[in-house]
Design a protein around this motif. Structure first.
Motif, PDB file in Angstrom:
ATOM      1  N   MET A  92      11.303   4.895  22.929  1.00 49.74           N
ATOM      2  CA  MET A  92       9.781   5.812  22.892  1.00 49.74           C
ATOM      3  C   MET A  92       9.115   4.941  21.516  1.00 49.74           C
ATOM      4  O   MET A  92       9.796   5.048  20.311  1.00 49.74           O
ATOM      5  CB  MET A  92      10.345   6.514  23.075  1.00 49.74           C
ATOM      6  N   LYS A  93       8.089   4.354  21.971  1.00 49.99           N
ATOM      7  CA  LYS A  93       7.807   3.686  20.809  1.00 49.99           C
ATOM      8  C   LYS A  93       6.256   4.891  20.074  1.00 49.99           C
ATOM      9  O   LYS A  93       5.427   5.239  21.203  1.00 49.99           O
ATOM     10  CB  LYS A  93       7.531   2.400  21.218  1.00 49.99           C
ATOM     11  N   GLN A  94       6.555   4.644  19.513  1.00 48.82           N
ATOM     12  CA  GLN A  94       5.039   5.408  18.346  1.00 48.82           C
ATOM     13  C   GLN A  94       4.330   4.498  18.078  1.00 48.82           C
ATOM     14  O   GLN A  94       3.835   3.012  18.248  1.00 48.82           O
ATOM     15  CB  GLN A  94       5.169   5.533  16.542  1.00 48.82           C
ATOM     16  N   PRO A  95       2.737   5.491  18.732  1.00 47.64           N
ATOM     17  CA  PRO A  95       1.266   4.569  19.331  1.00 47.64           C
ATOM     18  C   PRO A  95       1.615   3.353  17.689  1.00 47.64           C
ATOM     19  O   PRO A  95       1.275   3.716  17.163  1.00 47.64           O
ATOM     20  CB  PRO A  95       0.554   5.663  18.856  1.00 47.64           C
ATOM     21  N   THR A  96       1.136   2.223  18.297  1.00 44.38           N
ATOM     22  CA  THR A  96       0.713   1.364  16.863  1.00 44.38           C
ATOM     23  C   THR A  96      -1.143   1.457  16.920  1.00 44.38           C
ATOM     24  O   THR A  96      -2.122   2.160  17.452  1.00 44.38           O
ATOM     25  CB  THR A  96       0.603  -0.011  17.833  1.00 44.38           C
ATOM     26  N   ASP A  97      -1.569   1.857  15.305  1.00 52.68           N
ATOM     27  CA  ASP A  97      -2.799   2.125  14.342  1.00 52.68           C
ATOM     28  C   ASP A  97      -3.579   0.648  15.785  1.00 52.68           C
ATOM     29  O   ASP A  97      -3.703  -0.164  16.069  1.00 52.68           O
ATOM     30  CB  ASP A  97      -3.046   2.188  13.424  1.00 52.68           C
ATOM     31  N   GLY A  98      -4.887   1.854  16.343  1.00 53.05           N
ATOM     32  CA  GLY A  98      -5.849   1.164  16.427  1.00 53.05           C
ATOM     33  C   GLY A  98      -6.019   1.125  18.264  1.00 53.05           C
ATOM     34  O   GLY A  98      -7.263   0.452  18.871  1.00 53.05           O
ATOM     35  N   VAL A  99      -4.573   0.993  18.471  1.00 51.36           N
ATOM     36  CA  VAL A  99      -4.663   0.548  20.435  1.00 51.36           C
ATOM     37  C   VAL A  99      -5.203   1.306  21.070  1.00 51.36           C
ATOM     38  O   VAL A  99      -6.160   1.061  22.047  1.00 51.36           O
ATOM     39  CB  VAL A  99      -3.060   0.143  21.122  1.00 51.36           C
ATOM     40  N   MET A 100      -5.395   2.981  20.565  1.00 49.29           N
ATOM     41  CA  MET A 100      -5.462   3.748  21.921  1.00 49.29           C
ATOM     42  C   MET A 100      -7.138   3.521  21.363  1.00 49.29           C
ATOM     43  O   MET A 100      -8.020   3.874  22.452  1.00 49.29           O
ATOM     44  CB  MET A 100      -5.587   5.316  21.083  1.00 49.29           C
ATOM     45  N   ASP A 101      -7.477   3.128  20.278  1.00 48.66           N
ATOM     46  CA  ASP A 101      -9.119   3.238  20.302  1.00 48.66           C
ATOM     47  C   ASP A 101     -10.022   1.943  20.577  1.00 48.66           C
ATOM     48  O   ASP A 101     -10.480   2.277  21.395  1.00 48.66           O
ATOM     49  CB  ASP A 101      -9.648   2.784  19.020  1.00 48.66           C
ATOM     50  N   ARG A 102      -8.869   0.812  21.159  1.00 47.72           N
ATOM     51  CA  ARG A 102      -9.119  -0.438  22.360  1.00 47.72           C
ATOM     52  C   ARG A 102      -9.318   1.021  23.715  1.00 47.72           C
ATOM     53  O   ARG A 102      -9.916   0.069  24.124  1.00 47.72           O
ATOM     54  CB  ARG A 102      -8.549  -1.020  22.225  1.00 47.72           C
ATOM     55  N   ALA A 103      -8.244   1.827  23.770  1.00 49.11           N
ATOM     56  CA  ALA A 103      -8.671   1.693  25.039  1.00 49.11           C
ATOM     57  C   ALA A 103      -9.766   2.759  25.481  1.00 49.11           C
ATOM     58  O   ALA A 103     -10.480   2.870  26.453  1.00 49.11           O
ATOM     59  CB  ALA A 103      -7.092   2.447  25.458  1.00 49.11           C
ATOM     60  N   ARG A 104     -10.625   3.151  24.034  1.00 52.06           N
ATOM     61  CA  ARG A 104     -11.571   4.090  24.304  1.00 52.06           C
ATOM     62  C   ARG A 104     -12.456   3.407  23.992  1.00 52.06           C
ATOM     63  O   ARG A 104     -13.404   3.823  25.465  1.00 52.06           O
ATOM     64  CB  ARG A 104     -11.269   5.084  23.179  1.00 52.06           C
ATOM     65  N   GLU A 105     -12.268   1.998  23.592  1.00 47.62           N
ATOM     66  CA  GLU A 105     -13.520   1.734  24.084  1.00 47.62           C
ATOM     67  C   GLU A 105     -13.203   0.771  25.785  1.00 47.62           C
ATOM     68  O   GLU A 105     -14.665   0.595  26.403  1.00 47.62           O
ATOM     69  CB  GLU A 105     -13.631   0.551  23.316  1.00 47.62           C
TER      70      GLU A 105
END
Ligand code: THU
Length: 131
Positions: free
Chosen positions: A1-14
């Motif tokens: 299981m990977k830890q979330p990478t900074d910024g990628v969830m922000d791209r999902a929100r975009e």
């Protein structure tokens, strides 16, 4: 299981801002990550014939496969800020075709929750189960 990478969830929100969800008003955005770090986004796209709606996760997978990518290590799923979102059963099955153990990051009101697809869909039917 990977830890979330900074910024990628922000791209999902975009990507979520482009959801076409006039019926449910529940916009979702997803980002799929490939082993080389390439990412693909998708949003949910609903239809007046309600059952034709496609979820964000499957939109992202269709986009990635259409671009020639079939391996995914992680998926980021962003829903409305006030609820915890989780991939629906159909999306769990759809994504497990490509990687049964991919990491799944989802937004919740308390932050990002991380799990794996095999925890969300144990005993999935897959390509190896066909005779
Ligand atoms: N939906 C997604 O796109 N992904 C999820 O993980 C949960 C649900 C969509 C389907 C439908 O357009 C709307 O959200 C309400 O169910």
């Amino acid at each position: 299981m990977k830890q979330p990478t900074d910024g990628v969830m922000d791209r999902a929100r975009e990507v979520r801002t482009r959801a076409y969800a006039p019926y449910s008003k529940f916009g979702v955005g997803a980002i799929l990550v490939t082993p080389d770090g390439t990412t693909f986004g998708g949003c949910n796209v609903e239809n007046a014939s309600y059952g034709l709606a496609i979820c964000a996760e499957r939109s992202a997978a269709v986009s990635a496969v259409s671009a020639g990518y079939r391996e995914f290590t992680e998926v980021y799923v962003a829903g409305p800020a006030d609820v915890a979102v989780t991939p629906c059963g159909a999306c769990r099955q759809f994504l497990s075709e490509f990687n049964r153990t991919m990491t799944v990051h989802c937004t919740t009101p308390d932050g990002i929750q991380t799990t794996t697809l095999d925890k969300l869909l144990p005993g999935a039917f897959g390509p190896d189960d066909l005779s």
